[in-house]
Design an enzyme around this catalytic site. Structure first.
Site, PDB file in Angstrom:
ATOM      1  N   CYS A 137     -25.988  -3.723  24.219  1.00  0.00           N
ATOM      2  CA  CYS A 137     -26.616  -3.215  25.209  1.00  0.00           C
ATOM      3  C   CYS A 137     -27.410  -1.697  24.667  1.00  0.00           C
ATOM      4  O   CYS A 137     -28.691  -1.412  25.105  1.00  0.00           O
ATOM      5  CB  CYS A 137     -25.990  -2.489  26.369  1.00  0.00           C
ATOM      6  N   CYS A 138     -26.585  -0.847  23.867  1.00  0.00           N
ATOM      7  CA  CYS A 138     -27.174   0.140  23.319  1.00  0.00           C
ATOM      8  C   CYS A 138     -28.314   0.122  22.497  1.00  0.00           C
ATOM      9  O   CYS A 138     -29.012   0.917  22.130  1.00  0.00           O
ATOM     10  CB  CYS A 138     -25.742   0.715  22.558  1.00  0.00           C
ATOM     11  N   CYS A 142     -25.475   7.337  29.713  1.00  0.00           N
ATOM     12  CA  CYS A 142     -25.964   6.273  30.678  1.00  0.00           C
ATOM     13  C   CYS A 142     -24.817   6.498  32.180  1.00  0.00           C
ATOM     14  O   CYS A 142     -23.793   6.580  31.548  1.00  0.00           O
ATOM     15  CB  CYS A 142     -25.974   5.057  30.272  1.00  0.00           C
ATOM     16  N   CYS A 191     -21.702   4.327  31.929  1.00  0.00           N
ATOM     17  CA  CYS A 191     -20.612   4.492  30.748  1.00  0.00           C
ATOM     18  C   CYS A 191     -20.274   5.926  30.471  1.00  0.00           C
ATOM     19  O   CYS A 191     -19.853   6.107  29.322  1.00  0.00           O
ATOM     20  CB  CYS A 191     -21.550   3.813  29.552  1.00  0.00           C
ATOM     21  N   CYS A 246     -22.912   5.023  19.882  1.00  0.00           N
ATOM     22  CA  CYS A 246     -23.718   3.889  20.183  1.00  0.00           C
ATOM     23  C   CYS A 246     -24.832   3.366  19.300  1.00  0.00           C
ATOM     24  O   CYS A 246     -25.473   2.507  19.524  1.00  0.00           O
ATOM     25  CB  CYS A 246     -24.623   4.597  21.312  1.00  0.00           C
TER      26      CYS A 246
END
Length: 241
Positions: free
Chosen positions: A121-122, A204, A207, A231
């Site tokens: 996702c990162c 985010c 997170c 990340c």
């Protein structure tokens, strides 16, 4: 490459003996090519933006909008634009199809399921947009500090980032959080309203959590993991002294 590493080593020795403002002047004057400063509007980046403002004509500023930011981050973005009107903050977004593919394969919040999914996702929301932002860049200026985490203690003022093929400049490297807070108060620098609620490192919204007293600066990032709390924007750089 050896010549670049030698040059960076020589300049690191020089930068260790000068102030942050003088160090910035040296790098901007002595290194050619496009210079860009990245910001996530955290306290480090806010102080860096303030210090760099007199050089706004020499440095381009950009931010990565992952699409999962806190509303408070957008609020401080607006306040920063208002305070530093000579800066045109360019925003880079993830590719829509990349986000769709991730949501299909891993789930919209799949990053909670495994470190592999979180890193994926990162990569979609941060790393790929960063690669676009840094294209053609010679010097990437960051707000990284050695005090932030154990895996950042070995950083240098100037490093070669082999992943992005760019020289990374960390002018705030040796500054402490107390020094940052003093500058914020002295110059009325806007900061994220979440900062005073314990969010010392803000990423985010899904997170990031507030940290408790005594916890590491980045303990609130991906708190459900036992990892180095990176990340891929900085954690994968190939650092050379």
């Amino acid at each position: 490459m050896d010549e670049i590493i030698k040059k960076l080593s020589d300049y690191n020795a020089r930068l260790a003996d000068v102030s942050v403002t003088d160090g910035i002047k040296i790098v901007l004057q002595d290194f050619s090519g496009i210079k860009k400063c990245s910001t996530s509007f955290g306290i480090e980046d806010q102080v860096l933006t303030h210090i760099l403002y007199p050089h706004a004509a020499e440095v381009s500023f950009f931010t990565l909008d992952t699409g999962r930011q806190f509303n408070e981050t957008y609020e401080v973005f607006q306040k920063t634009q208002d305070k530093y009107p000579a800066i045109d903050f360019k925003v880079y977004y993830p590719q829509e199809q990349d986000v769709r593919n991730y949501a299909t394969t891993d789930g919209i919040n799949g990053f909670y399921n495994s470190m592999e999914s979180r890193i994926k996702c990162c990569h979609v929301r941060k790393v790929v947009p960063l690669q676009t932002a840094l294209q053609g860049t010679a010097i990437w200026i960051t707000g990284l500090r050695a005090e932030q985490s154990n895996n950042r203690e070995t950083m240098q003022f100037l490093e070669w980032d082999d992943t992005n093929k760019v020289i990374k400049f960390n002018p705030l490297l040796e500054m402490t959080l107390v020094e940052l807070e003093e500058l914020v108060a002295q110059h009325n620098i806007p900061i994220n309203s979440l900062y005073k609620k314990g969010y010392l490192s803000i990423g985010c919204a899904p997170c990031t959590r507030a940290i408790a007293e005594g916890e590491d600066f980045r303990a609130g990032r991906w708190w459900w993991e036992s990892s180095k709390k990176e990340c891929g924007l900085h954690g994968q750089a190939n650092r050379n002294n």
